[in-house]
Each structure stands twice: as C-alpha cells, then as structure tokens.
Design an enzyme around this catalytic site. Structure first.
Site, PDB file in Angstrom:
ATOM      1  CG  HIS A  47      -1.956  -1.060   1.229  1.00 10.20           C
ATOM      2  ND1 HIS A  47      -2.875  -1.195   0.213  1.00 10.20           N
ATOM      3  CD2 HIS A  47      -2.224  -2.046   2.108  1.00 10.20           C
ATOM      4  CE1 HIS A  47      -3.661  -2.224   0.474  1.00 10.20           C
ATOM      5  NE2 HIS A  47      -3.286  -2.762   1.612  1.00 10.20           N
ATOM      6  NE  ARG A  66     -13.993   1.567  -3.410  1.00  8.03           N
ATOM      7  CZ  ARG A  66     -14.429   0.638  -2.583  1.00  8.03           C
ATOM      8  NH1 ARG A  66     -13.578   0.012  -1.794  1.00  8.03           N
ATOM      9  NH2 ARG A  66     -15.708   0.318  -2.537  1.00  8.03           N
ATOM     10  CB  SER A  74     -13.846   1.031   1.494  1.00  7.32           C
ATOM     11  OG  SER A  74     -13.303  -0.271   1.538  1.00  7.32           O
ATOM     12  CE1 TYR A 130     -13.074  -2.723  -5.754  1.00 12.80           C
ATOM     13  CE2 TYR A 130     -14.848  -1.111  -5.806  1.00 12.80           C
ATOM     14  CZ  TYR A 130     -14.380  -2.361  -5.459  1.00 12.80           C
ATOM     15  OH  TYR A 130     -15.208  -3.255  -4.826  1.00 12.80           O
ATOM     16  CB  SER A 170     -10.708 -12.692  -9.272  1.00 17.08           C
ATOM     17  OG  SER A 170     -11.357 -12.628 -10.536  1.00 17.08           O
ATOM     18  CG  ASP A 173     -21.185 -14.012  -4.907  1.00 14.90           C
ATOM     19  OD1 ASP A 173     -21.336 -13.163  -4.003  1.00 14.90           O
ATOM     20  OD2 ASP A 173     -21.945 -14.110  -5.877  1.00 14.90           O
ATOM     21  CG  MET A 175     -12.103 -13.542  -4.036  1.00 11.28           C
ATOM     22  SD  MET A 175     -11.442 -11.983  -4.689  1.00 11.28           S
ATOM     23  CE  MET A 175     -10.188 -11.617  -3.470  1.00 11.28           C
TER      24      MET A 175
END
Length: 272
Positions: A47, A66, A74, A130, A170, A173, A175
């Site tokens: 990051h 994003r 988030s 994103y 990926s 649902d 993950m």
C-alpha cells in the site's frame, strides 16, 4: 492482487494458508525476507506511495485507484474491523476527520494517489480504477494479462477455461466464502497460539503487537467474513453529511490544483 496471482499461476489458487502467503507476500507486513524467498512468478502486494516503494525498471507495478468518497467509507469499515488500530468503537464522524487530515496509516489519500498517477503512463506501470475493474472485470483481466507479459495475454485469450477460472476465483462471492478463509489463522489467532503458529514472522509480529498494544493478553476475535464487504460503488451518497461533502470538496480542490486526476471520476462531479 487476486487477479494477478491467478494470471501468473494459470488460473490456479494456492492450496494452503502457508502457500498463499508465500505466493502473495504483503511487503509492509511480512518484510523483505519473505519476499526474497517467494516462488516466482508471484505478485508482491503493498500500500506504499510511489516514492516509498522499492522501484526497479524491470519490475511491473499495478496500481488500483478508488474514488475518495467510496475509499473513505471502505477504509472506515476496514479500520473498525481490526483491533490493532484501536478504533473498534470509533464513529464515522471521527474517522472522516482523520481521513480529511491525511492521517490514516498510509497518510494522505490524495498525495498517495497523485504519486502514482504522475507515473500512470510509464511502461512498467498499469493504472486502473476500482470502478473500471468492477464495471468490466473480464476486459480488465485481459488488459492485466497483456501487461504482465505477452504469454499471459495469449493464454487468457486462447484458453477460455483459464480465463473463466480467473473470473470465478476473483469474484466477490468466491472470495467472500473461500479465498479469505486463508486469513483465518492470522485474524483469529489467540495469544496462546502465537508461539506455536507456522505463520510468517511478519504476521506473528502483527498479532503480538495487536495483543500488547491494546488488549493485554486478550485479542478480540475478528469476523473473517467481514474482511470483504459488499458495498455500493456510490455508498458515500448515503453516508457523507452535507458538511462533510463540502469539506471533502475543499480538500480535493486544495490537493489536486495542478492535476487532472479527478477526471477519472468525472461523472461524480467531484471538482467545483
């Protein structure tokens, strides 16, 4: 990260927690030693802003941006979830103040974004939002594969089985239910189990720090299923108060005076 891992491993996921962390080392958490020992090819996650990332011209970098409003929401939920932050009972109003001042754990959002945006056209950097990734995941997978190497681009175009595996593994649902179960050992580790764990040293240090800094000998249990949240891409519309919206608009105007970066989200009319 999940997409890059799947492309590099031809649509296959690691079979164990140990292998998962070995193949996807988180630089700031696990340290350089784990990265040096990781199997190749594999993605390194980080990051860090551009000026702090270990940089090499022969390496390839993928940066996902994003929009600041959704990112703020988030990151708020992420920060509340991890006891190590000491913000479990914090309010969104409190966090918004931290975000707007640029005092999150990776410092100012806008400086971080700009540091990479300035290099978006470099040959070894792939810059995507994103929102683009969510809007056309298949197209993004193909673009990322092309970026990682001609052989990978050819693979996903010519082998529909591998492409479909990448898209499936990926997906949110999958993950939510399966992939992040590998974090269970790290996120729900008890103080008593730390000395016996086979987790990477960086994760052990993180767990020990969380225990010592905030909760003594008792580490609150983290709901692994909360590691991924299904949120609206425009969740900020129902969470930011008018006064917070105005403050964020002013912050945007202050930080991006000489950049067109906010045109990435023109439809949201971020700039005055």
């Amino acid at each position: 990260m999940q997409i890059a891992l799947l492309i590099l491993h031809e649509g296959q996921l690691p079979e164990s927690t140990e292998e998962y962390f070995a193949c996807t080392p988180y630089l700031e958490m696990l340290g350089a030693e784990v990265v040096e020992k990781m199997p190749r090819p594999s993605p390194i996650r980080s990051h860090l802003p551009f000026d702090m990332i270990p940089y090499a011209k022969h390496a390839k970098y993928i940066y996902v941006a994003r929009n600041p409003k959704d990112c703020c929401i988030s990151l708020y939920h992420h920060t509340k979830m991890f006891p190590a932050y000491g913000f479990t009972n914090g309010s969104f109003d409190d966090f918004f103040k931290v975000f707007i001042r640029g005092e999150t754990d990776y410092n100012d959002y806008f400086e971080h974004l700009l540091s990479w945006y300035e290099h978006k056209d470099d040959d070894n950097i792939f810059f995507i939002t994103y929102e683009q990734l969510k809007d056309d995941t298949k197209g993004a997978v193909i673009q990322i594969a092309d970026f990682l190497g001609k052989q990978y681009g050819k693979m996903v175009r010519e082998n529909s089985k591998i492409l479909n595996s990448i898209l499936h593994y990926s997906s949110f649902d999958f993950m939510k239910q399966d992939t992040f179960a590998v974090w269970k050992d790290a996120l729900q580790i008890t103080p008593q189990a730390i000395s016996d764990t086979k987790l990477p040293p960086g994760l052990i240090s993180w767990a020990e720090s969380a225990v010592d800094s905030h909760y003594g000998s008792k580490l609150p249990r983290i709901r692994v299923q909360d590691l991924m949240r299904r949120s609206s891409l425009i969740e900020w519309e129902t969470r930011l108060k008018p006064s917070q919206e105005q403050k964020l608009q002013r912050r945007i105007s202050e930080k991006i005076q000489n950049s067109d970066v906010m045109e990435l989200w023109q439809e949201e009319e971020f700039c005055e």
